[in-house]
Design a protein around this motif. Structure first.
Motif, PDB file in Angstrom:
ATOM      1  N   SER A 114       0.824  -1.198   0.000  1.00 33.32           N
ATOM      2  CA  SER A 114       0.000   0.000   0.000  1.00 33.32           C
ATOM      3  C   SER A 114       0.866   1.258   0.000  1.00 33.32           C
ATOM      4  O   SER A 114       2.096   1.190   0.046  1.00 33.32           O
ATOM      5  CB  SER A 114      -0.943   0.006   1.211  1.00 33.32           C
ATOM      6  OG  SER A 114      -2.001   0.921   1.006  1.00 33.32           O
ATOM      7  N   ARG A 115       0.196   2.407  -0.065  1.00 32.51           N
ATOM      8  CA  ARG A 115       0.872   3.712  -0.068  1.00 32.51           C
ATOM      9  C   ARG A 115       0.314   4.580   1.061  1.00 32.51           C
ATOM     10  O   ARG A 115      -0.881   4.500   1.376  1.00 32.51           O
ATOM     11  CB  ARG A 115       0.635   4.454  -1.392  1.00 32.51           C
ATOM     12  CG  ARG A 115       1.154   3.746  -2.630  1.00 32.51           C
ATOM     13  CD  ARG A 115       2.635   3.908  -2.775  1.00 32.51           C
ATOM     14  NE  ARG A 115       3.076   3.540  -4.118  1.00 32.51           N
ATOM     15  CZ  ARG A 115       4.188   2.884  -4.376  1.00 32.51           C
ATOM     16  NH1 ARG A 115       4.985   2.529  -3.384  1.00 32.51           N
ATOM     17  NH2 ARG A 115       4.528   2.592  -5.612  1.00 32.51           N
ATOM     18  N   PRO A 116       1.153   5.425   1.658  1.00 32.93           N
ATOM     19  CA  PRO A 116       0.636   6.383   2.644  1.00 32.93           C
ATOM     20  C   PRO A 116      -0.204   7.456   1.959  1.00 32.93           C
ATOM     21  O   PRO A 116      -0.018   7.756   0.782  1.00 32.93           O
ATOM     22  CB  PRO A 116       1.901   6.975   3.265  1.00 32.93           C
ATOM     23  CG  PRO A 116       2.969   6.769   2.234  1.00 32.93           C
ATOM     24  CD  PRO A 116       2.606   5.514   1.498  1.00 32.93           C
ATOM     25  N   SER A 117      -1.123   8.036   2.713  1.00 31.16           N
ATOM     26  CA  SER A 117      -1.980   9.081   2.156  1.00 31.16           C
ATOM     27  C   SER A 117      -1.252  10.419   2.153  1.00 31.16           C
ATOM     28  O   SER A 117      -0.280  10.618   2.867  1.00 31.16           O
ATOM     29  CB  SER A 117      -3.272   9.197   2.958  1.00 31.16           C
ATOM     30  OG  SER A 117      -2.978   9.554   4.301  1.00 31.16           O
ATOM     31  N   SER A 118      -1.731  11.342   1.337  1.00 33.92           N
ATOM     32  CA  SER A 118      -1.141  12.675   1.229  1.00 33.92           C
ATOM     33  C   SER A 118      -2.217  13.641   0.766  1.00 33.92           C
ATOM     34  O   SER A 118      -2.940  13.365  -0.204  1.00 33.92           O
ATOM     35  CB  SER A 118       0.027  12.681   0.242  1.00 33.92           C
ATOM     36  OG  SER A 118       0.373  13.997  -0.131  1.00 33.92           O
ATOM     37  N   THR A 119      -2.315  14.766   1.436  1.00 31.47           N
ATOM     38  CA  THR A 119      -3.304  15.778   1.050  1.00 31.47           C
ATOM     39  C   THR A 119      -3.040  16.291  -0.360  1.00 31.47           C
ATOM     40  O   THR A 119      -3.966  16.491  -1.152  1.00 31.47           O
ATOM     41  CB  THR A 119      -3.268  16.955   2.041  1.00 31.47           C
ATOM     42  OG1 THR A 119      -3.468  16.462   3.363  1.00 31.47           O
ATOM     43  CG2 THR A 119      -4.345  17.974   1.721  1.00 31.47           C
ATOM     44  N   PHE A 121      -1.412  14.707  -2.840  1.00 28.42           N
ATOM     45  CA  PHE A 121      -1.737  13.661  -3.808  1.00 28.42           C
ATOM     46  C   PHE A 121      -3.243  13.589  -4.040  1.00 28.42           C
ATOM     47  O   PHE A 121      -3.714  13.464  -5.173  1.00 28.42           O
ATOM     48  CB  PHE A 121      -1.244  12.298  -3.320  1.00 28.42           C
ATOM     49  CG  PHE A 121       0.241  12.188  -3.165  1.00 28.42           C
ATOM     50  CD1 PHE A 121       1.092  13.126  -3.720  1.00 28.42           C
ATOM     51  CD2 PHE A 121       0.805  11.146  -2.456  1.00 28.42           C
ATOM     52  CE1 PHE A 121       2.461  13.035  -3.574  1.00 28.42           C
ATOM     53  CE2 PHE A 121       2.163  11.032  -2.305  1.00 28.42           C
ATOM     54  CZ  PHE A 121       2.999  11.983  -2.861  1.00 28.42           C
ATOM     55  N   ASP A 122      -3.992  13.658  -2.942  1.00 25.17           N
ATOM     56  CA  ASP A 122      -5.452  13.599  -3.059  1.00 25.17           C
ATOM     57  C   ASP A 122      -5.982  14.737  -3.929  1.00 25.17           C
ATOM     58  O   ASP A 122      -6.869  14.550  -4.761  1.00 25.17           O
ATOM     59  CB  ASP A 122      -6.097  13.677  -1.679  1.00 25.17           C
ATOM     60  CG  ASP A 122      -5.928  12.387  -0.889  1.00 25.17           C
ATOM     61  OD1 ASP A 122      -5.414  11.415  -1.460  1.00 25.17           O
ATOM     62  OD2 ASP A 122      -6.308  12.368   0.290  1.00 25.17           O
ATOM     63  N   ALA A 123      -5.433  15.933  -3.710  1.00 25.47           N
ATOM     64  CA  ALA A 123      -5.911  17.107  -4.451  1.00 25.47           C
ATOM     65  C   ALA A 123      -5.598  16.978  -5.936  1.00 25.47           C
ATOM     66  O   ALA A 123      -6.417  17.313  -6.792  1.00 25.47           O
ATOM     67  CB  ALA A 123      -5.289  18.372  -3.880  1.00 25.47           C
ATOM     68  N   LEU A 124      -4.412  16.496  -6.264  1.00 20.72           N
ATOM     69  CA  LEU A 124      -3.990  16.443  -7.660  1.00 20.72           C
ATOM     70  C   LEU A 124      -4.551  15.232  -8.403  1.00 20.72           C
ATOM     71  O   LEU A 124      -4.748  15.283  -9.615  1.00 20.72           O
ATOM     72  CB  LEU A 124      -2.466  16.426  -7.742  1.00 20.72           C
ATOM     73  CG  LEU A 124      -1.752  17.753  -7.428  1.00 20.72           C
ATOM     74  CD1 LEU A 124      -0.254  17.536  -7.330  1.00 20.72           C
ATOM     75  CD2 LEU A 124      -2.059  18.801  -8.481  1.00 20.72           C
ATOM     76  N   LEU A 125      -4.789  14.151  -7.679  1.00 22.76           N
ATOM     77  CA  LEU A 125      -5.105  12.880  -8.328  1.00 22.76           C
ATOM     78  C   LEU A 125      -6.525  12.404  -8.044  1.00 22.76           C
ATOM     79  O   LEU A 125      -6.784  11.210  -7.954  1.00 22.76           O
ATOM     80  CB  LEU A 125      -4.080  11.823  -7.905  1.00 22.76           C
ATOM     81  CG  LEU A 125      -2.642  12.138  -8.328  1.00 22.76           C
ATOM     82  CD1 LEU A 125      -1.656  11.198  -7.661  1.00 22.76           C
ATOM     83  CD2 LEU A 125      -2.496  12.050  -9.849  1.00 22.76           C
ATOM     84  N   TYR A 126      -7.454  13.323  -7.870  1.00 21.09           N
ATOM     85  CA  TYR A 126      -8.881  12.986  -7.788  1.00 21.09           C
ATOM     86  C   TYR A 126      -9.194  12.061  -6.608  1.00 21.09           C
ATOM     87  O   TYR A 126      -9.959  11.112  -6.722  1.00 21.09           O
ATOM     88  CB  TYR A 126      -9.341  12.344  -9.104  1.00 21.09           C
ATOM     89  CG  TYR A 126      -9.204  13.259 -10.286  1.00 21.09           C
ATOM     90  CD1 TYR A 126     -10.258  14.064 -10.700  1.00 21.09           C
ATOM     91  CD2 TYR A 126      -7.992  13.354 -10.979  1.00 21.09           C
ATOM     92  CE1 TYR A 126     -10.133  14.923 -11.766  1.00 21.09           C
ATOM     93  CE2 TYR A 126      -7.857  14.219 -12.054  1.00 21.09           C
ATOM     94  CZ  TYR A 126      -8.923  15.010 -12.445  1.00 21.09           C
ATOM     95  OH  TYR A 126      -8.786  15.864 -13.503  1.00 21.09           O
ATOM     96  N   GLY A 127      -8.574  12.326  -5.473  1.00 20.59           N
ATOM     97  CA  GLY A 127      -8.827  11.503  -4.298  1.00 20.59           C
ATOM     98  C   GLY A 127      -7.737  10.477  -4.096  1.00 20.59           C
ATOM     99  O   GLY A 127      -6.888  10.249  -4.955  1.00 20.59           O
ATOM    100  N   SER A 128      -7.798   9.814  -2.956  1.00 20.72           N
ATOM    101  CA  SER A 128      -6.685   8.947  -2.551  1.00 20.72           C
ATOM    102  C   SER A 128      -6.658   7.602  -3.252  1.00 20.72           C
ATOM    103  O   SER A 128      -5.704   6.849  -3.092  1.00 20.72           O
ATOM    104  CB  SER A 128      -6.755   8.711  -1.031  1.00 20.72           C
ATOM    105  OG  SER A 128      -7.980   8.064  -0.690  1.00 20.72           O
ATOM    106  N   SER A 129      -7.677   7.275  -4.025  1.00 21.95           N
ATOM    107  CA  SER A 129      -7.693   5.932  -4.620  1.00 21.95           C
ATOM    108  C   SER A 129      -8.097   5.948  -6.086  1.00 21.95           C
ATOM    109  O   SER A 129      -8.787   5.050  -6.570  1.00 21.95           O
ATOM    110  CB  SER A 129      -8.657   5.028  -3.839  1.00 21.95           C
ATOM    111  OG  SER A 129      -9.956   5.575  -3.837  1.00 21.95           O
ATOM    112  N   SER A 130      -7.687   6.972  -6.823  1.00 20.49           N
ATOM    113  CA  SER A 130      -8.105   7.071  -8.220  1.00 20.49           C
ATOM    114  C   SER A 130      -7.024   6.675  -9.212  1.00 20.49           C
ATOM    115  O   SER A 130      -7.324   6.179 -10.299  1.00 20.49           O
ATOM    116  CB  SER A 130      -8.570   8.505  -8.532  1.00 20.49           C
ATOM    117  OG  SER A 130      -9.753   8.800  -7.831  1.00 20.49           O
TER     118      SER A 130
END
Length: 529
Positions: A114-119, A121-130
């Motif tokens: 798995s990967r750690p979450s990042s605010t 990354f979420d903003a740029l990549l349409y959420g944490s699992s896209s």
């Protein structure tokens, strides 16, 4: 993602606030019974070795502007295989040897996939699992990974782009020829970056990208992504404190997070335009059933054609396309730039490579064709040696443990971030002869490392990672690098600007999401005699 030097002034006040929160939390923890303390102490004995830490920030102060170098030096003192650091409040295990990397990326790959979450990354990549690169391990990631390996990066699909690669290389050769005729220097770093971006733009959005000017906008956005991904994030190093305090709402207005939202909007507008163009075009013309195998189909065509089969949304498609740009542009351009820099620093290797490329290209042929490449063993050795010394992502992308695990006799708790120092591993003197020297011969038949490859089976050499998270586009990137490097060497002789000698080529690197050269590589092309 690991660079912590030179924190922005804007973060000082939040950090002071974090200090106060931690002092309060520490006073509360001090009221716990001695049984908890004894249990914690027992657990500590099973954790990987760790250097002394400071309150609040942990080991952040030990990580310099070149984190891969700092971590290598720390590991030599405290944990040659596995070392535990506390980066802010985040427990982070550093793997610095082939044995440790194999344990994490093969033996226990199912735990660390798995990967750690990042605010950001979420903003740029349409959420944490896209997307694929940064998404956590789960059903969406498995489907997305299956999609790209089965439809975008098959051997047949990579081969189908050979005509596009030839055309893009030909355009670069024409620009260099103009410079040679004018006796002017060429900024190789800039030219290779533009070429790699154009190649990815064409693969993603089709052959009309240049006329529409989208390639330049894509390039600008990729550069911005790289800066945002590689910067310091308060939420990344103090996630619990930020989430459970008033800082959670304040961080939204930090400059980096505001820029991430603005950049996401620009990406979304551009990608939405491209998708709509493809939908309009595809509805008005007949496309082959196997669109993913068609020579003229681009990545957007393919993703739209299999969208229903894999249950992916429009945002998933956009996130995957953003991944394609980031991985495809930086990796190829950096390898090409560093390869040319090393060849200029080592004229003997340049002469040997030119001899091979020109010997195995049919006489009278204006350019090297991909059909000529398979027998160019030394060319492939130069690419491999460049990847060994100058990995675009020296720390790969971080992993996250999904369950408690024992690795090499040490306990790795669930939720621990894990970093593979691939740069240190590829320069390990126990694995490599003269590890700091540029020696392509080591990868040629009879060389000390001839049997070692970079496809995830040899843990001494992991520029693309290994296991479930290995880079799925490595064959696409390598095809781009090899054909361009072969033609640079075949079509031109190269000289350094007046007054420069081979030893003057600056190999200083700057760390970010990717490892970039600090100085531009300016070279003077000469028409081949």
């Amino acid at each position: 993602m690991m660079s912590t030097g030179g924190l922005e002034v804007a973060y000082l006040l939040p950090l002071i606030f974090i200090l106060l929160l931690h002092l309060l939390a520490a006073s509360r923890r001090g009221r716990r019974g001695s049984k908890d303390d004894d249990a914690d102490h027992h657990k500590q004995q099973q954790l990987p070795p760790s250097p002394p830490a400071l309150p609040i920030i942990g080991h952040l102060h030990l990580v310099g502007d070149l984190p891969h170098v700092s971590l290598r030096d720390l590991a030599a003192k405290h944990g040659p295989d596995l070392m535990l650091l506390r980066l802010g409040t985040v427990p982070t295990v550093i793997a610095s040897s082939p044995r440790a990397a194999q344990a994490i990326l093969r033996t226990h790959d199912h735990v660390f996939a798995s990967r750690p979450s990042s605010t950001v990354f979420d903003a740029l990549l349409y959420g944490s699992s896209s997307d694929i690169a940064f998404a956590p391990y789960g059903e969406h990631w498995r489907q997305a990974r299956k999609l790209v390996t089965a439809h975008l990066f098959t051997v047949k699909k990579v081969h189908a782009y050979r005509h596009a690669r030839k055309q893009e290389v030909s355009l670069v050769m024409a620009k260099i020829r103009e410079a040679a005729e004018a006796c002017t220097a060429v900024d190789m770093s800039e030219m290779m970056n533009a070429f790699s971006n154009d190649m990815v733009s064409r693969a993603v959005s089709g052959k009309f990208f240049r006329e529409e000017g989208r390639n330049k906008l894509f390039r600008e956005l990729v550069d911005t992504n790289s800066i945002l991904f590689g910067g310091f994030s308060l939420e990344e190093y103090f996630p619990g404190v930020v989430a459970n305090s008033s800082l959670g709402s304040l961080t939204r207005w930090f400059p980096r997070n505001r820029q991430a939202r603005h950049t996401h909007k620009r990406w979304d507008d551009l990608l939405e335009t491209i998708i709509r163009d493809h939908e309009t075009r595809n509805s008005s013309i007949m496309h082959p059933r196997n669109v993913d195998q068609a020579a003229e189909s681009d990545f957007t065509d393919v993703l739209l054609s299999v969208q229903q089969d894999y249950g992916i949304t429009r945002d998933h498609i956009k996130a995957i396309l953003v991944d394609m740009f980031g991985a495809g542009t930086d990796t190829s351009s950096l390898v090409l730039g560093f390869a040319m820099a090393e060849l200029m620093r080592n004229p003997r290797h340049m002469t040997k490579l030119q001899g091979e490329v020109r010997r195995h290209t049919p006489e009278g042929q204006e350019m090297v064709d991909e059909e000529n490449l398979p027998i160019m063993a030394y060319l492939k050795a130069v690419v491999k040696e460049t990847l060994r010394l100058h990995q675009p992502a020296p720390l790969l992308l971080p992993h996250l443990s999904m369950a408690d695990c024992v690795v090499e006799g040490y306990s790795i708790p669930s939720g621990t971030r894990v970093i593979i120092n691939s740069w240190a591993i590829s320069r390990d003197p126990e694995s490599w002869e003269k590890p700091e020297e540029f020696m392509p011969e080591r990868f040629v038949d009879g060389g000390s490392a001839a049997a070692i490859d970079f496809k995830g089976n040899d843990f001494e050499f992991l520029p693309f990672g290994a296991g479930r998270r290995i880079c799925p586009g490595l064959n696409f990137g390598l095809a781009t690098v090899e054909i361009m490097l072969a033609n640079l060497i075949y079509c031109f002789d190269w000289q350094l600007p007046n007054g420069m000698e081979a030893k003057d080529v600056d190999m200083t690197e700057v760390f970010g999401l990717s490892l970039h050269p600090k100085e531009k590589l300016m070279l003077i092309p000469k028409l081949r005699t």
